[in-house]
Every structure is written in structure tokens, then in C-alpha cells.
Design a protein around this motif. Structure first.
Motif, mmCIF file in Angstrom:
data_model
loop_
_atom_site.group_PDB
_atom_site.id
_atom_site.type_symbol
_atom_site.label_atom_id
_atom_site.label_comp_id
_atom_site.label_asym_id
_atom_site.label_seq_id
_atom_site.Cartn_x
_atom_site.Cartn_y
_atom_site.Cartn_z
ATOM 1 N N GLY A 150 32.103 35.365 50.022
ATOM 2 C CA GLY A 150 33.521 35.154 50.258
ATOM 3 C C GLY A 150 34.422 35.398 49.079
ATOM 4 O O GLY A 150 35.600 35.001 49.086
ATOM 5 N N ALA A 154 38.548 31.873 51.465
ATOM 6 C CA ALA A 154 38.331 33.083 52.260
ATOM 7 C C ALA A 154 39.013 34.251 51.577
ATOM 8 O O ALA A 154 39.814 34.081 50.648
ATOM 9 N N GLN A 206 39.727 35.403 45.386
ATOM 10 C CA GLN A 206 39.587 34.739 46.674
ATOM 11 C C GLN A 206 40.894 33.988 46.937
ATOM 12 O O GLN A 206 41.545 33.528 45.994
#
Length: 230
Positions: free
Chosen positions: A24, A77, A71
Motif C-alpha cells: 500500500g 491507501a 501513501q
């Protein structure tokens, strides 16, 4: 709110720019010749990201390299903003005569990677608070449920996650390492582990992960982002 990206989309968007998708996050390395040069790269990265720096960018500085990570931290996410920042950072690094690339270490001895420690558990909500307390860890923003992974708030130690078991398995170790590598690094890492005396226990879920063991049966998994959608 920025659109959340799928794994394939995020990887494809910046793979040619030297970034790799790991758990992620988007990560890349910039090789430098001194800590002073590394600090300059970091300062340039913060300036490029501007007001988005605190909410998206993390930087690790060493005399030989700078590792940049992106991120959307408020959601744990990747979003379209992270891809845009990655492209802008690559352009800024190139303008300084340097490169964003997946290799790190002296002579690019390995790729960027993320280490996780996996704990087998029958009752994850029961044991997770203990590990949070003893490690001084916490959940990620947007992912702090009773069965979610734990991360180091300082960004120094490996993540901990909990593998749901349906019955005790006393014949195997209950803690193992997961080494998340770039998808194009996995075949070489697997080959090296086998050549070093390892055994392949399972490739049933490859390329999401391969289960390996050392000569005494201690397990580790090589993992990638691939094979996890759908």
C-alpha cells in the motif's frame, strides 16, 4: 477526496519511473554520495510535495541513499495524489542529475522492500492489544480494527499482522517473517533463497506469496502485491 487506486493501476502508473508498490505504499531509492547530498534530496522532495508532504511523504536518509515513500496516510491507501507526487518527485530528482530507482544499498545490492512479522492466532482481538502494548505499536489511520495489522508510529520497526488460524498447529512455528518485495524482484529473491539451502513449501498462492523454510523448518514468505485482487 482523492480517488483510491487499485494495486495494478498504482503499480502501472509509476513503475517506469523507478517506483515500486509495497504494502500500500509507493517506494523508490535515490543513490547519493554523502549525507549532505541526501539531505538536499530530502529538502527538494519536501519542497516538491509542498502542503502534501506531511500527509503523504516519508523519507529515510543515509549517506549512500535516500528512500522516498508515498501513501495517503489518513486512509492508509494509495490515491491519485500519491501517483502525481511520485511523478513530480522523479522529475525533480532527475533535474538534480540523480535517479529514482528500485534498487537500494551499495551497488544496488537489493530492491526496496518492506518486512512484516506474521503471528498465527486463534483469537486475534485477544492477542492484538498485548502486541500493541509490548511493542509500543498502533493501528494505521483508517485500518485500526480489532484484527488489523499494527505498525510502528515512528516508522522504524517492521509491521506486525495476525494470521487467522482455525485450529492450533503446534508442529510449526507460530511467528514468521513476510518479506514484501517488488513484483519483478520476487523470482530472483526466491531463486537466491533456494540456492542458500531453503525449501519451497508452497507456491499455491503465488505470485501473492511463496512459503519457504530454512533447513530446520523455520518459515518465511516472499510476498508481492500481485494476485491479491478479485
Amino acid at each position: 477526496m482523492e480517488r483510491t487506486l487499485g494495486r495494478q493501476e498504482a503499480s502501472d502508473a509509476v513503475g517506469d519511473e523507478g517506483w515500486r508498490l509495497l504494502l500500500g505504499t509507493l517506494r523508490t531509492s535515490v543513490r547519493v554520495g554523502s549525507l549532505a547530498e541526501a539531505a538536499g534530496v530530502a529538502a527538494r522532495a519536501v519542497a516538491v510535495c509542498g502542503d502534501d508532504a506531511d500527509g503523504h511523504l516519508r523519507v529515510d536518509l543515509r549517506p549512500e541513499q535516500v528512500v522516498l515513500s508515498l501513501q495517503s496516510l489518513d486512509r492508509a491507501a494509495l490515491t491519485a495524489r500519491d501517483v502525481d507526487l511520485a511523478r513530480r518527485l522523479t522529475a525533480a530528482v532527475r533535474a538534480a542529475g540523480l535517479r529514482t530507482e528500485p534498487g537500494v544499498g551499495t551497488g544496488a545490492s537489493r530492491s526496496v522492500q518492506v518486512l512484516e512479522i506474521a503471528v498465527d492466532a486463534l483469537d486475534i482481538p485477544a492477542i492484538r492489544p498485548f502486541w500493541a502494548a509490548v511493542l509500543g505499536y498502533a493501528g494505521e489511520a483508517g485500518a485500526d480494527g480489532p484484527a488489523d495489522p499494527l505498525v510502528d508510529p515512528a516508522g522504524e520497526g517492521p509491521a506486525f499482522w495476525f494470521q487467522q488460524m482455525d485450529r492450533p498447529r503446534p508442529q510449526r512455528n507460530r511467528i514468521h517473517f513476510d518479506i514484501c518485495v517488488p513484483h519483478d524482484e520476487a523470482p530472483g529473491r526466491l531463486e537466491a533463497a533456494l540456492a542458500a539451502g531453503g525449501r519451497l513449501l508452497s507456491a499455491d498462492r503465488a505470485p501473492a506469496f511463496w512459503v519457504l523454510a530454512d533447513p530446520e523448518g523455520n518459515e518465511a514468505c516472499i510476498t508481492t502485491w500481485q494476485g491479491r485482487d478479485g
